[in-house]
Structure formats: C-alpha cells, structure tokens
Design a protein around this motif. Structure first.
Motif, PDB file in Angstrom:
ATOM      1  N   GLU A  90      23.358 -22.107  24.813  1.00 37.33           N
ATOM      2  CA  GLU A  90      22.229 -22.309  25.716  1.00 37.33           C
ATOM      3  C   GLU A  90      22.045 -21.170  26.703  1.00 37.33           C
ATOM      4  OE1 GLU A  90      21.843 -26.060  27.541  1.00 37.33           O
ATOM      5  OE2 GLU A  90      21.941 -27.177  25.662  1.00 37.33           O
ATOM      6  N   GLU A  91      23.060 -20.340  26.844  1.00 37.01           N
ATOM      7  CA  GLU A  91      22.955 -19.263  27.818  1.00 37.01           C
ATOM      8  C   GLU A  91      22.106 -18.120  27.257  1.00 37.01           C
ATOM      9  OE1 GLU A  91      22.954 -16.974  30.981  1.00 37.01           O
ATOM     10  OE2 GLU A  91      23.505 -19.087  30.828  1.00 37.01           O
ATOM     11  N   PRO A  92      21.008 -17.739  27.917  1.00 36.24           N
ATOM     12  CA  PRO A  92      20.187 -16.622  27.428  1.00 36.24           C
ATOM     13  C   PRO A  92      20.920 -15.299  27.546  1.00 36.24           C
ATOM     14  CG  PRO A  92      19.466 -17.332  29.600  1.00 36.24           C
ATOM     15  CD  PRO A  92      20.484 -18.334  29.159  1.00 36.24           C
ATOM     16  N   THR A 100      28.296 -10.933  19.791  1.00 44.80           N
ATOM     17  CA  THR A 100      29.598 -11.583  19.841  1.00 44.80           C
ATOM     18  C   THR A 100      29.410 -13.054  19.524  1.00 44.80           C
ATOM     19  OG1 THR A 100      31.613 -11.832  21.176  1.00 44.80           O
ATOM     20  CG2 THR A 100      29.498 -12.141  22.309  1.00 44.80           C
ATOM     21  N   PHE A 101      30.493 -13.759  19.293  1.00 38.03           N
ATOM     22  CA  PHE A 101      30.397 -15.153  18.883  1.00 38.03           C
ATOM     23  C   PHE A 101      30.334 -16.081  20.086  1.00 38.03           C
ATOM     24  CE2 PHE A 101      34.862 -13.772  18.752  1.00 38.03           C
ATOM     25  CZ  PHE A 101      35.440 -14.639  19.676  1.00 38.03           C
ATOM     26  N   VAL A 102      29.861 -17.309  19.829  1.00 37.45           N
ATOM     27  CA  VAL A 102      29.872 -18.355  20.850  1.00 37.45           C
ATOM     28  C   VAL A 102      30.898 -19.411  20.447  1.00 37.45           C
ATOM     29  CG1 VAL A 102      27.490 -17.966  21.532  1.00 37.45           C
ATOM     30  CG2 VAL A 102      27.991 -19.639  19.754  1.00 37.45           C
ATOM     31  N   ASN A 103      31.364 -20.172  21.426  1.00 39.15           N
ATOM     32  CA  ASN A 103      32.394 -21.184  21.179  1.00 39.15           C
ATOM     33  C   ASN A 103      31.917 -22.607  21.446  1.00 39.15           C
ATOM     34  OD1 ASN A 103      33.794 -18.557  22.338  1.00 39.15           O
ATOM     35  ND2 ASN A 103      35.288 -19.551  21.002  1.00 39.15           N
ATOM     36  N   GLN A 104      30.797 -22.748  22.165  1.00 41.68           N
ATOM     37  CA  GLN A 104      30.295 -24.071  22.507  1.00 41.68           C
ATOM     38  C   GLN A 104      28.782 -24.103  22.290  1.00 41.68           C
ATOM     39  OE1 GLN A 104      32.605 -26.269  23.126  1.00 41.68           O
ATOM     40  NE2 GLN A 104      34.273 -24.810  23.472  1.00 41.68           N
ATOM     41  N   GLU A 105      28.236 -25.295  22.191  1.00 45.16           N
ATOM     42  CA  GLU A 105      26.792 -25.465  22.042  1.00 45.16           C
ATOM     43  C   GLU A 105      26.101 -25.685  23.385  1.00 45.16           C
ATOM     44  OE1 GLU A 105      25.897 -27.856  18.128  1.00 45.16           O
ATOM     45  OE2 GLU A 105      27.874 -28.442  18.881  1.00 45.16           O
TER      46      GLU A 105
END
Length: 365
Positions: A90-92, A100-105
């Motif tokens: 959700e973070e723009p 880079t990868f994300v870990n949470q939605e």
C-alpha cells in the motif's frame, strides 16, 4: 491437543468444501467467496493455491488477549509480529522506481487494526533523514527505499492514541549512524509519552511488569534496537539484552530444527525473558507463504518451544501475515496465548480473568 495434531485439524478444517452458497457477510471460515464482503467479521477472502482452488474465507484478525486478562506480566503474552512491516504493497513509491520486494500487503495502520502488535522496521540514514529501507550493499538507495521513518511512527502514535489499552513493540534493525537521530525521531513522532523505559526492563530473566500496570502508566511502546551503543547514548533498549531469537530466512527453515540467530544468546538462555520466533523464507512469495503460515508454523513453534527450554514464543514474525490455509498465524497466536495465559490449547478456552490452568470445555464459556 499437541501442536502437530492441532495443525492437522486446522489444515483439514480449512480446506473443507463449502456446504452451501453464501454472500453478504454470511460466509464462514473455509467457505468459498468472491470478495471480503462475503465473509463474516474477522475473515478475508483470499486464495491459497497450495491448499484449495479459488478463494475462501480465512482469518485476518487477531484475538485481543488483553480482553481475556491483562493482569499478567508482559512476557506471559504472545504477539503477532510482521517481518519488514514497512515493506508493504500500500505504500506508494517516494523515490521513483522501487526495485525491491515487499513483505506485507497492508499498511502499518491496517496491520495494527488487524491485531499485529509488533513491527520489524529497518532504519537507515538516507537523504539527510531516517528512512525505512531494504539494504543493498549495506546501504539504502532510491530503488530500495520505502519512506521516511517518521511517517510510520506517526501511524503507531495514532494507533496508540486511539487504543489506550494496547501495547506495541518495535524491533529496529538499526543502521542509523547519525548521533541521536533515532531519539529525535521518536520525539518528533510524539511517541515519547508512551515510552517504556529501559530502567524498568528485567535483565536476569525476571518477569516484566504487569500489562495492566504498563497500561495504567501509559508505558505502552516497547522499543528494541540492534545497535548496542544506543542503550547508553539514547535510552533505546539493546535487543539482545532482553530477547532470544531463532535464525531468520531460509537458513532457519529446516523441519525439526530451531537454531538461534547469530547475535542472539542460546534460545534456552532464561536470563532473557522474551522469545521471538521468525518463520519466513528469505524471498517472500505471496502464493507460497500460505503454506508457511499454516501447519508448518505450528510445527516450528512446537520445535522452538522445546529448544527454548520449554518456553512458548512471545513474538511470531511472518511475511504476508493474512495468507494461510484457514486460521493461519492468528490461530497459532491463539494457541500460544492459550498456553501462556492459562495452559490451554486455545486462548478462547481460558476463562476471562484467569491466570492459572483453568480451561473452559467450550470456547467462550
């Protein structure tokens, strides 16, 4: 019920086919669904290709263990923890293209509202300020940066302000070298009024203060740093004085093993009152995480319980915390809180206000 058998029950119940069509908030755990609006409160409509086809209602909200009892020491509770809480979908993008990868939605605020009570944040010097960031070559870059740390901390402040009976813990993987930058950051975010002081933290395995006293004193923010010098210079607790932790990432994901993290004391070192268990792979893959967060998680917690000198985990850190085959991380934390609060297999079996092994035969009684 032993954890392994509990895991089998959880998995089998989660993948049972829906017995009838449902919608408009009537779908129960395990029912087929098309959107979150179909599912009952506390459930979300998500997929898990490893366990079932399509989408089903699965748990997405934690039990508030303090509503059952808040009269025990802080180290007698378990808390859902998100790994790299800041790295969410959700973070723009604040610095252009992020590679880079994300870990949470969910956003940090949504995580907290869904019952996450501990956040793992990686702090860096970047662009003349403190940022939350993934590392590349030990540094923060435009393509690995997420956002200013103060923006996340202001969400934490807003949550604590709106929820005066809750406690939030922060684990900082700290790469900030600028003197006093972190202490200033917490001051600027308005969080010092909730600060739990280092002087009140036990150093030799004693119990922490009672949760009800922490709440009454408004000392509801517990912060740990990975940088030892900051306990003396900035009053931020050095994590390894108080917490034992297992190995994170792929190196820690071996069936039947629960090895310690390099910086940590041995898991059975009872001079540290808190136990943190990591359970996630090095590269987060959303569609594969649901299996990690189900029966495998329960098995890991059982293994680590033995390795930690028959102590149940206080913090359970995962990627994509809502992804599971059914009850997932939420059911695992219910199991831990049941054991910690009253020696029961599920926190819902603990009688409200009880602090001993007093279990109800039926949930909620």
């Amino acid at each position: 019920m032993p954890l392994i058998l509990f895991a089998v029950f959880l998995t089998s119940s989660a993948v049972m086919p829906a017995t009838s069509a449902c919608s408009n908030g009537q779908c129960k755990l395990g029912d087929e669904c098309s959107s979150d609006a179909d599912c009952q409160s506390g459930l979300s409509c998500l997929s898990c290709s490893e366990a079932f086809k399509g989408k089903r209602c699965i748990r997405s909200k934690a039990t508030d263990q303090f509503e059952i009892t808040n009269s025990l020491p802080f180290n007698r509770y378990a808390f859902l923890t998100t790994h790299n809480s800041f790295a969410n979908e959700e973070e723009p993008h604040h610095t252009g293209i992020r590679l880079t990868f994300v870990n949470q939605e969910d956003s940090v605020m949504k995580q907290l509202n869904n019952g996450v009570r501990a956040l793992m944040l990686d702090t860096y010097d970047f662009k003349g300020d403190v940022w939350l960031c993934h590392s590349f070559g030990g540094k923060c870059h435009d393509f690995t940066a997420f956002w200013l740390a103060i923006d996340t901390l202001k969400q934490v402040e807003a949550y604590l302000s709106a929820n005066p009976s809750e406690i939030v813990t922060l684990f900082l993987e700290d790469y900030v070298e600028t003197p006093n930058a972190l202490s200033k950051l917490f001051q600027d975010a308005g969080l010092m009024k909730y600060w739990f002081p280092v002087s009140s933290m036990p150093r030799n395995g004693e119990d922490w203060p009672l949760v009800k006293d922490m709440v009454a004193n408004n000392q509801r923010l517990v912060v740990f740093t990975s940088k030892e010098s900051k306990q003396e210079s900035e009053g931020i607790a050095y994590q390894w004085n108080y917490v034992v932790e297992n190995q994170y990432g792929d190196d820690g994901e071996h069936l039947g093993e629960c090895s310690k993290r390099g910086e940590s004391a041995p898991l059975d070192d009872k001079t540290k009152s808190l136990v943190l268990i990591n359970h996630f792979h090095s590269i987060p893959i959303k569609e594969l995480v649901c299996e990690d967060n189900s029966a495998r998680l329960l098995s890991m917690l059982d293994t680590c319980h033995g390795t930690a000198g028959n102590r149940w985990a206080n913090f359970v850190a995962v990627n994509y915390y809502k992804r599971s085959e059914g009850g997932g991380v939420f059911q695992a934390v219910d199991k831990l809180n049941g054991q910690l609060l009253c020696g029961c297999d599920d926190v819902h079996l603990c009688k409200p206000g009880s602090s001993s092994a007093t279990c109800s035969a039926i949930k909620g009684q």
